[in-house]
Design a protein around this motif. Structure first.
Motif, PDB file in Angstrom:
ATOM      1  N   THR A 124     -15.157-123.275  27.098  1.00 57.89           N
ATOM      2  CA  THR A 124     -14.985-124.067  28.314  1.00 57.89           C
ATOM      3  C   THR A 124     -15.988-123.620  29.362  1.00 57.89           C
ATOM      4  O   THR A 124     -16.163-122.416  29.592  1.00 57.89           O
ATOM      5  CB  THR A 124     -13.560-123.911  28.873  1.00 57.89           C
ATOM      6  N   THR A 125     -16.658-124.580  29.973  1.00 55.20           N
ATOM      7  CA  THR A 125     -17.627-124.280  31.023  1.00 55.20           C
ATOM      8  C   THR A 125     -17.382-125.199  32.216  1.00 55.20           C
ATOM      9  O   THR A 125     -16.892-126.313  32.064  1.00 55.20           O
ATOM     10  CB  THR A 125     -19.074-124.464  30.533  1.00 55.20           C
ATOM     11  N   LEU A 152     -21.698-127.536  37.219  1.00 52.37           N
ATOM     12  CA  LEU A 152     -22.001-127.752  38.624  1.00 52.37           C
ATOM     13  C   LEU A 152     -23.462-128.132  38.751  1.00 52.37           C
ATOM     14  O   LEU A 152     -24.344-127.298  38.526  1.00 52.37           O
ATOM     15  CB  LEU A 152     -21.706-126.491  39.448  1.00 52.37           C
ATOM     16  N   PHE A 153     -23.717-129.409  39.027  1.00 54.84           N
ATOM     17  CA  PHE A 153     -25.085-129.913  39.113  1.00 54.84           C
ATOM     18  C   PHE A 153     -25.857-129.573  37.834  1.00 54.84           C
ATOM     19  O   PHE A 153     -26.969-129.043  37.873  1.00 54.84           O
ATOM     20  CB  PHE A 153     -25.794-129.361  40.341  1.00 54.84           C
ATOM     21  N   SER A 154     -25.221-129.845  36.682  1.00 54.36           N
ATOM     22  CA  SER A 154     -25.806-129.615  35.353  1.00 54.36           C
ATOM     23  C   SER A 154     -25.986-128.138  35.027  1.00 54.36           C
ATOM     24  O   SER A 154     -26.563-127.806  33.985  1.00 54.36           O
ATOM     25  CB  SER A 154     -27.158-130.334  35.207  1.00 54.36           C
ATOM     26  N   LEU A 155     -25.509-127.253  35.896  1.00 59.23           N
ATOM     27  CA  LEU A 155     -25.586-125.813  35.622  1.00 59.23           C
ATOM     28  C   LEU A 155     -24.283-125.382  34.968  1.00 59.23           C
ATOM     29  O   LEU A 155     -23.219-125.455  35.588  1.00 59.23           O
ATOM     30  CB  LEU A 155     -25.814-125.034  36.912  1.00 59.23           C
ATOM     31  N   PRO A 156     -24.322-124.918  33.696  1.00 59.49           N
ATOM     32  CA  PRO A 156     -23.090-124.510  33.025  1.00 59.49           C
ATOM     33  C   PRO A 156     -22.649-123.111  33.469  1.00 59.49           C
ATOM     34  O   PRO A 156     -23.416-122.156  33.402  1.00 59.49           O
ATOM     35  CB  PRO A 156     -23.470-124.537  31.538  1.00 59.49           C
ATOM     36  N   ILE A 157     -21.400-123.009  33.915  1.00 58.41           N
ATOM     37  CA  ILE A 157     -20.829-121.731  34.320  1.00 58.41           C
ATOM     38  C   ILE A 157     -19.688-121.423  33.357  1.00 58.41           C
ATOM     39  O   ILE A 157     -18.672-122.125  33.350  1.00 58.41           O
ATOM     40  CB  ILE A 157     -20.310-121.796  35.764  1.00 58.41           C
ATOM     41  N   ILE A 169     -15.352-130.184  34.171  1.00 57.99           N
ATOM     42  CA  ILE A 169     -15.062-129.230  33.107  1.00 57.99           C
ATOM     43  C   ILE A 169     -15.577-129.796  31.786  1.00 57.99           C
ATOM     44  O   ILE A 169     -15.345-130.966  31.472  1.00 57.99           O
ATOM     45  CB  ILE A 169     -13.556-128.951  33.004  1.00 57.99           C
ATOM     46  N   CYS A 170     -16.297-128.979  31.038  1.00 59.08           N
ATOM     47  CA  CYS A 170     -16.783-129.358  29.709  1.00 59.08           C
ATOM     48  C   CYS A 170     -16.113-128.468  28.670  1.00 59.08           C
ATOM     49  O   CYS A 170     -16.171-127.235  28.779  1.00 59.08           O
ATOM     50  CB  CYS A 170     -18.302-129.219  29.620  1.00 59.08           C
TER      51      CYS A 170
END
Length: 384
Positions: free
Chosen positions: A265-266, A269-274, A306-307
């Protein structure tokens, strides 16, 4: 007054108390009686100097109210996280307000839209990209050179939203409806059995053999006033021969799911995966499914969501087929290939042969077909 204290004095010699404050050159504001008391305002710096005069005159001084930003910030000294968070939120807002938050395409179907967005993304029209660096006119020209199915593309910014408006090429390029000069050309070798030319001049006869590329009909028509250039249209049915082959090895390697799938799970945020879950080493072979759940505002996706990526490990297994099983599989694959390549042709005769050679079952089919071999090709006239 940036920081001030509103005070109340009662008891003692109030008049002498005021005289001593004046003698000490303490600046007082809005001094007024309030019942048996005195009320006034003094700067926070001078409030400490009020105490000695109060002791000498037997006056009791109390603070009624503290005024000024300094006192408000002082109350937050133990909540420094609030201050840092507020400053950080303002900084993030200022930073992200200059970038693309969402991309709204229009004008094309789903598959073509995804391809067009991939093209313009390489040119800077992507979530999180700075808005001030975009060059919409230049991007439109470059994108049209790479998208054959689009005849117009514009990029318009509405705040932080990029609208990518496209117009599909509905003219079936290059054989558009406004072709003024074209010929009919044979697509493959064959023996002509029927011709039906609706427009243009027929150049072949029934019973004549042709090869691929042969001119079947010309768009030029002879008239009493000379040649009339136009469009050639029609159907030319020919008897053709086709050969299709399929190979099926008896020994094949297949991938099979093994073990329990796991999810990563990531936060996007603005295509930035956290990452929101522990990172696990990926297996050498796997399948994955991705589920994206993004926030929306009035139906518009926001660049925050959420991805969930579900990964299923795979292991190779070796499968041995019997010749009869391989023959059945080859027949199924041949039928699929026949449907794809000979779907519009009428099959007059079909000869199938199969044999096992070096562990591979090979099926070869020879066809005799009746099909339309005419293809319209536009002709360009170059003036001397």
């Amino acid at each position: 007054m940036s920081a001030a204290v509103e005070w109340t004095a009662e008891g003692g010699l109030l008049s002498e108390f005021l005289n001593q404050l004046q003698a000490a050159d303490i600046s007082l504001k809005r001094v007024r009686p309030h019942g048996d008391c005195l009320v006034g305002i003094v700067s926070a710096v001078d409030y400490r100097r009020v105490r000695p005069a109060a002791r000498r005159t037997g006056t009791r001084v109390r603070i009624r109210r503290k005024r000024g930003m300094a006192f408000r910030l002082y109350r937050l000294r133990k909540r420094i996280g609030l201050v840092i968070g507020a400053v950080g939120a303002i900084a993030l807002l200022l930073f992200f307000s200059t970038r693309i938050w969402a991309i709204v395409p229009s004008g094309l179907e789903q598959a073509e839209t995804e391809r067009a967005l991939a093209v313009v993304a390489d040119m800077g029209v992507a979530i999180g990209h700075p808005i001030h660096t975009l060059k919409p006119k230049e991007i439109s020209i470059r994108a049209l050179s790479q998208l054959n199915s689009v005849i117009a593309l514009t990029i318009n910014m509405d705040g932080c939203i990029a609208h990518v408006d496209m117009v599909a090429d509905n003219t079936n390029h290059p054989l558009s409806q406004d072709i003024t000069l074209s010929d009919l050309v044979a697509t493959r070798d064959g023996l002509i059995v029927q011709t039906e030319i609706w427009q243009g001049t027929r150049l072949v006869k029934v019973g004549e053999g042709v090869t691929a590329g042969t001119l079947l009909a010309s768009g030029a028509t002879e008239t009493t006033a000379g040649p009339l250039l136009g469009r050639a249209e029609g159907v030319v049915i020919a008897r053709t021969e086709r050969t299709l082959s399929v190979e099926v090895p008896l020994k094949q390697q297949h991938w099979q799911a093994t073990g329990a799938p796991f999810t990563q799970t990531t936060l996007s945020l603005f295509s930035l995966p956290i990452p929101l879950s522990a990172q696990v080493a990926l297996p050498s072979a796997y399948t994955q499914t991705v589920d994206r759940d993004f926030l929306t505002l009035d139906g518009l996706p926001l660049p925050l969501g959420i991805c969930r990526r579900q990964i299923t490990p795979l292991l190779p297994i070796t499968v041995l087929y019997k010749p009869a099983e391989a023959e059945k599989m080859a027949a199924e694959q041949l039928a699929q290939q026949e449907q794809e390549e000979l779907g519009e042709a009428v099959i007059e005769d079909k000869t199938i042969s199969g044999k096992l050679v070096d562990g591979v079952y090979r099926v070869t089919a020879h066809y005799v077909c009746l099909e339309n071999i005419a293809r319209e090709v536009p002709v360009t006239v170059v003036k001397p």
